[in-house]
Design an enzyme around this catalytic site. Structure first.
Site, PDB file in Angstrom:
ATOM      1  N   ARG A 109       1.116  -1.333   0.185  1.00  0.00           N
ATOM      2  CA  ARG A 109       0.210   0.371  -0.266  1.00  0.00           C
ATOM      3  C   ARG A 109       0.790   1.299  -0.018  1.00  0.00           C
ATOM      4  O   ARG A 109       0.612   2.781  -0.987  1.00  0.00           O
ATOM      5  CB  ARG A 109      -0.421  -0.402   1.034  1.00  0.00           C
ATOM      6  CG  ARG A 109      -2.181  -0.464   1.260  1.00  0.00           C
ATOM      7  CD  ARG A 109      -1.686  -2.505   0.709  1.00  0.00           C
ATOM      8  NE  ARG A 109      -3.532  -2.427   0.386  1.00  0.00           N
ATOM      9  CZ  ARG A 109      -4.202  -3.362   1.401  1.00  0.00           C
ATOM     10  NH1 ARG A 109      -3.246  -3.407   2.462  1.00  0.00           N
ATOM     11  NH2 ARG A 109      -4.968  -3.990   1.119  1.00  0.00           N
ATOM     12  N   ASP A 138       0.017  -6.221  -3.699  1.00  0.00           N
ATOM     13  CA  ASP A 138      -1.719  -5.846  -3.439  1.00  0.00           C
ATOM     14  C   ASP A 138      -2.178  -5.370  -4.896  1.00  0.00           C
ATOM     15  O   ASP A 138      -2.253  -4.357  -5.228  1.00  0.00           O
ATOM     16  CB  ASP A 138      -2.064  -4.993  -2.024  1.00  0.00           C
ATOM     17  CG  ASP A 138      -2.972  -5.534  -1.418  1.00  0.00           C
ATOM     18  OD1 ASP A 138      -3.847  -5.322  -1.963  1.00  0.00           O
ATOM     19  OD2 ASP A 138      -3.166  -6.422   0.210  1.00  0.00           O
ATOM     20  N   HIS A 209      -6.948  -9.858  -4.394  1.00  0.00           N
ATOM     21  CA  HIS A 209      -6.059  -8.234  -3.855  1.00  0.00           C
ATOM     22  C   HIS A 209      -4.992  -8.465  -5.156  1.00  0.00           C
ATOM     23  O   HIS A 209      -3.964  -8.232  -4.703  1.00  0.00           O
ATOM     24  CB  HIS A 209      -5.146  -8.255  -2.860  1.00  0.00           C
ATOM     25  CG  HIS A 209      -5.988  -8.485  -1.627  1.00  0.00           C
ATOM     26  ND1 HIS A 209      -6.490  -6.668  -1.226  1.00  0.00           N
ATOM     27  CD2 HIS A 209      -6.649  -8.930  -0.679  1.00  0.00           C
ATOM     28  CE1 HIS A 209      -6.853  -6.591  -0.070  1.00  0.00           C
ATOM     29  NE2 HIS A 209      -7.645  -7.703   0.349  1.00  0.00           N
ATOM     30  N   ASP A 275      -6.693 -14.273   0.910  1.00  0.00           N
ATOM     31  CA  ASP A 275      -8.164 -13.092   1.556  1.00  0.00           C
ATOM     32  C   ASP A 275      -8.720 -12.233   1.223  1.00  0.00           C
ATOM     33  O   ASP A 275      -8.347 -12.103  -0.418  1.00  0.00           O
ATOM     34  CB  ASP A 275      -7.563 -12.579   3.406  1.00  0.00           C
ATOM     35  CG  ASP A 275      -6.233 -11.151   2.437  1.00  0.00           C
ATOM     36  OD1 ASP A 275      -5.600 -11.363   1.557  1.00  0.00           O
ATOM     37  OD2 ASP A 275      -6.148 -10.203   3.043  1.00  0.00           O
ATOM     38  N   GLU A 276      -9.785 -11.966   1.410  1.00  0.00           N
ATOM     39  CA  GLU A 276     -11.308 -11.282   0.528  1.00  0.00           C
ATOM     40  C   GLU A 276     -11.307 -11.094  -0.519  1.00  0.00           C
ATOM     41  O   GLU A 276     -11.488 -10.141  -1.476  1.00  0.00           O
ATOM     42  CB  GLU A 276     -10.404 -10.077   1.487  1.00  0.00           C
ATOM     43  CG  GLU A 276     -10.352  -9.660   3.241  1.00  0.00           C
ATOM     44  CD  GLU A 276     -10.241  -8.278   2.924  1.00  0.00           C
ATOM     45  OE1 GLU A 276     -10.767  -7.502   4.057  1.00  0.00           O
ATOM     46  OE2 GLU A 276      -9.097  -7.125   2.049  1.00  0.00           O
ATOM     47  N   TRP A 342      -6.289 -14.316  11.088  1.00  0.00           N
ATOM     48  CA  TRP A 342      -6.856 -12.139  11.344  1.00  0.00           C
ATOM     49  C   TRP A 342      -8.476 -12.373  11.713  1.00  0.00           C
ATOM     50  O   TRP A 342      -7.982 -11.655  12.311  1.00  0.00           O
ATOM     51  CB  TRP A 342      -6.355 -11.924  10.048  1.00  0.00           C
ATOM     52  CG  TRP A 342      -7.366 -12.002   8.919  1.00  0.00           C
ATOM     53  CD1 TRP A 342      -7.234 -12.848   8.074  1.00  0.00           C
ATOM     54  CD2 TRP A 342      -7.890 -11.081   8.546  1.00  0.00           C
ATOM     55  NE1 TRP A 342      -7.724 -12.556   7.166  1.00  0.00           N
ATOM     56  CE2 TRP A 342      -8.568 -11.356   7.073  1.00  0.00           C
ATOM     57  CE3 TRP A 342      -8.165  -9.899   8.810  1.00  0.00           C
ATOM     58  CZ2 TRP A 342      -9.317 -10.633   6.607  1.00  0.00           C
ATOM     59  CZ3 TRP A 342      -9.256  -9.350   8.503  1.00  0.00           C
ATOM     60  CH2 TRP A 342     -10.085  -9.573   7.290  1.00  0.00           C
ATOM     61  N   ASP A 369      -2.001  -1.007  12.670  1.00  0.00           N
ATOM     62  CA  ASP A 369      -2.639   0.177  12.174  1.00  0.00           C
ATOM     63  C   ASP A 369      -4.077   0.402  12.904  1.00  0.00           C
ATOM     64  O   ASP A 369      -4.175   1.722  12.255  1.00  0.00           O
ATOM     65  CB  ASP A 369      -3.208  -0.598  11.179  1.00  0.00           C
ATOM     66  CG  ASP A 369      -4.067  -1.733  10.800  1.00  0.00           C
ATOM     67  OD1 ASP A 369      -3.395  -2.321  11.442  1.00  0.00           O
ATOM     68  OD2 ASP A 369      -4.792  -1.202  10.017  1.00  0.00           O
ATOM     69  N   TRP A 418      -0.829  -2.660   8.354  1.00  0.00           N
ATOM     70  CA  TRP A 418      -1.066  -2.650   7.092  1.00  0.00           C
ATOM     71  C   TRP A 418      -1.068  -1.088   6.936  1.00  0.00           C
ATOM     72  O   TRP A 418      -1.014   0.272   7.758  1.00  0.00           O
ATOM     73  CB  TRP A 418      -2.993  -3.013   6.679  1.00  0.00           C
ATOM     74  CG  TRP A 418      -3.016  -3.984   6.688  1.00  0.00           C
ATOM     75  CD1 TRP A 418      -3.788  -4.874   7.668  1.00  0.00           C
ATOM     76  CD2 TRP A 418      -2.538  -5.063   6.282  1.00  0.00           C
ATOM     77  NE1 TRP A 418      -3.394  -6.526   7.877  1.00  0.00           N
ATOM     78  CE2 TRP A 418      -3.205  -7.138   6.645  1.00  0.00           C
ATOM     79  CE3 TRP A 418      -1.772  -5.628   4.420  1.00  0.00           C
ATOM     80  CZ2 TRP A 418      -2.506  -7.842   6.638  1.00  0.00           C
ATOM     81  CZ3 TRP A 418      -2.170  -6.461   4.280  1.00  0.00           C
ATOM     82  CH2 TRP A 418      -2.394  -7.324   4.643  1.00  0.00           C
ATOM     83  N   GLU A 420      -2.619   1.557   4.730  1.00  0.00           N
ATOM     84  CA  GLU A 420      -3.051   2.438   3.959  1.00  0.00           C
ATOM     85  C   GLU A 420      -3.025   4.036   4.479  1.00  0.00           C
ATOM     86  O   GLU A 420      -2.946   4.406   4.009  1.00  0.00           O
ATOM     87  CB  GLU A 420      -4.346   2.096   4.130  1.00  0.00           C
ATOM     88  CG  GLU A 420      -5.221   0.670   3.181  1.00  0.00           C
ATOM     89  CD  GLU A 420      -4.972  -0.535   4.323  1.00  0.00           C
ATOM     90  OE1 GLU A 420      -5.136  -1.251   3.937  1.00  0.00           O
ATOM     91  OE2 GLU A 420      -4.246  -0.053   5.288  1.00  0.00           O
TER      92      GLU A 420
END
Length: 507
Positions: A109, A138, A209, A275-276, A342, A369, A418, A420
């Site tokens: 990121r 990512d 991602h 993930d995601e 997680w 974060d 993370w 961001e």
């Protein structure tokens, strides 16, 4: 020991408290395997300083303890004085609770320069942490050179602008952002870490991602479900719908990626994300639906499981081991895979009970974060409040596993950062410290029940010695009284969660 970094500057002599004079510059080190992996015994007496380790790593951790005993100035890059360091007579016998004691840095990121990563290797070593997990790819950036696919960094490593914070108002930094590590950069990081007995675990995300990869090579995406062309590298946060197509060509492409990754990273574990993964494009893609029918995997979760299982077998055939986020449990988990848990503790408990090794890193406990206090001056507040005390009371083995044979499958724990809203080294320091010091004690030591831990004693030790060590290391940590004015970021919106914390322990 040969090959060990010089952690105690040679001109500084060690003198036991109460001794009659300096004892010389020599620290005698040897290995006794009977002590066990990473264990050590440190003896400081009037006539000698001796470190016995169960292996070379144990000797190294013993040297770190000796460094702590030598005072905060031992953490500077050069000695401030040639006067002897005063060290008390003592014997320390110590061994880690967990084999995996990690920190994840998300360099996808926001990119961190190589020197900043090397600096964090030293910081991990000072805290007896032994895993650096690098999140290298990512939606917002691809950070590792892959020579056979140059556009991954030519295109995927750069974005035209960057979202500032979360929520409203919508703010942007209009400067382009990017960067990547050459393979030689990463070899240097791996070698530097290995000298300090730290393993570097690379993460290459799939099948979700992956927008930066699809931006570089549009054929990796689901073209029959999306007719807008290459999406570009993602400039804001959140989860992208641009996931990898479940085709043989895409699998072959990523086999090429991992072939080069294995040449750079010699460690056993390779992280594949997992993930995601938003599966909307697969639902709309005739190619994906035909693949589900062809493979007989039932649905989109089964399709993801097919891809994860493929790379589990592929890595295992090359002597490596797959680890991924706990979503890799969906659709069935490859037998040899390990899980990084997680989302609360549910996935980790299920994986351990099924016989899979687990690294516990629940976001509700050790996502660094997340905001550190309710203070209105906290920069870009995000997530749940995780105070220093909260992290100190974190327990990696949940009650359901404690005291059962399944607890042995919790091979370790990890704190995750993370990035961001951590756009530079100072912001990383602020979010990581002092909480990583509390995490390091939890990861190394066998502590009492969380409710019975003596946080007052830990806080006293922080004030008496450890904040001074962080100062010597030039770490821009969050002060115990709250952020300095220059650490605040007024006007940058955040996104807070207001659910109860630590409810897992009451379950």
């Amino acid at each position: 020991m040969t090959g060990e970094p010089n952690l105690i500057p040679a001109p500084r002599r060690l003198e036991p408290t109460g001794g009659s004079g300096p004892i010389g510059d020599t620290v005698v080190c040897r290995v006794d395997p009977l002590l066990g992996p990473e264990a050590y015994r440190l003896t400081v007496a009037a006539d000698r300083v001796e470190i016995v380790g169960g292996d070379d790593a144990g000797v190294f951790w013993g040297r770190q303890t000796l460094r702590q005993l030598s005072g905060p100035d031992a953490f500077r890059r050069a000695p401030l004085s040639r006067e002897p360091a005063v060290v008390p007579y003592l014997t320390v016998e110590d061994a880690p609770r967990f084999a995996w004691r990690g920190l994840m840095l998300d360099v996808a990121r926001h990119f961190l320069a190589k020197d900043d990563v090397l600096r964090y290797v030293d910081v991990l070593a000072a805290h007896k942490l032994n895993v650096l997990h690098l999140h290298l790819t990512d939606d917002q950036g691809w950070r590792v050179e892959i020579k056979r696919y140059p556009r991954l960094t030519e295109v995927g490593a750069w974005r035209p602008r960057t979202r500032l914070g979360w929520g409203e108002p919508e703010l942007w930094d209009e400067r382009p952002h990017g960067g990547f590590y050459t393979q030689d950069d990463l070899r240097e990081i791996v070698a530097y870490a290995a000298e300090r007995h730290i393993r570097v675990v690379p993460e290459i995300d799939l099948p979700g991602h992956s927008q930066a990869a699809v931006a570089a090579y549009p054929e990796l995406g689901n073209a029959d479900a999306v007719d807008t062309g290459a999406p570009g590298v993602k400039t804001d946060w959140g989860i992208s719908p641009h996931v990898l197509a479940p085709t043989d060509a895409v699998v072959e492409f990523y086999e090429g990626v991992f072939t080069e990754i294995l040449e750079v990273f010699p460690g056993r574990f390779v992280h594949i994300g997992g993930d995601e993964c938003v599966k909307d494009q697969w639902r709309e893609s005739p190619t994906a639906q035909a693949r589900i029918a062809e493979l007989g995997v039932g649905d989109e979760d089964g399709l993801q499981s097919w891809m994860i299982r493929h790379f589990d077998r592929w890595l295992a055939a090359r002597g490596r081991r797959l680890i991924g986020w706990d979503e890799i449990l969906q659709g069935g988990l490859a037998p040899g895979a390990a899980v990084m848990c997680w989302r609360w503790y549910t996935g980790g408990v299920a994986a351990a009970e099924a016989g899979h090794d687990v690294v516990m890193c629940p976001q509700q406990e050790v996502y660094l974060d997340h905001v550190q206090s309710e203070d209105a001056g906290e920069p870009v507040p995000f997530g749940w409040v995780h105070t220093l005390e909260d992290v100190y009371r974190f327990e990696p083995v949940p009650p359901r596993l404690s005291g059962t044979p399944h607890a042995a499958h919790v091979i370790g724990t990890q704190a995750n950062l993370w990035s961001e809203v951590t756009e530079n080294r100072a912001r990383v320091d602020y979010q990581v410290f002092p909480r990583l010091a509390a995490f390091a004690e939890v990861a190394w030591s066998t502590l009492p029940h969380p409710d019975k831990r003596d946080f007052g004693d830990f806080d006293r030790r922080m004030h008496e010695a450890h904040y001074a060590r962080l100062d010597a290391l030039d770490i821009a940590y969050r002060p115990p009284t709250g952020p300095h004015p220059w650490q605040q970021r007024p006007g940058i919106p955040g996104r807070m969660h207001h659910k109860p914390r630590r409810t897992w322990y009451m379950a």
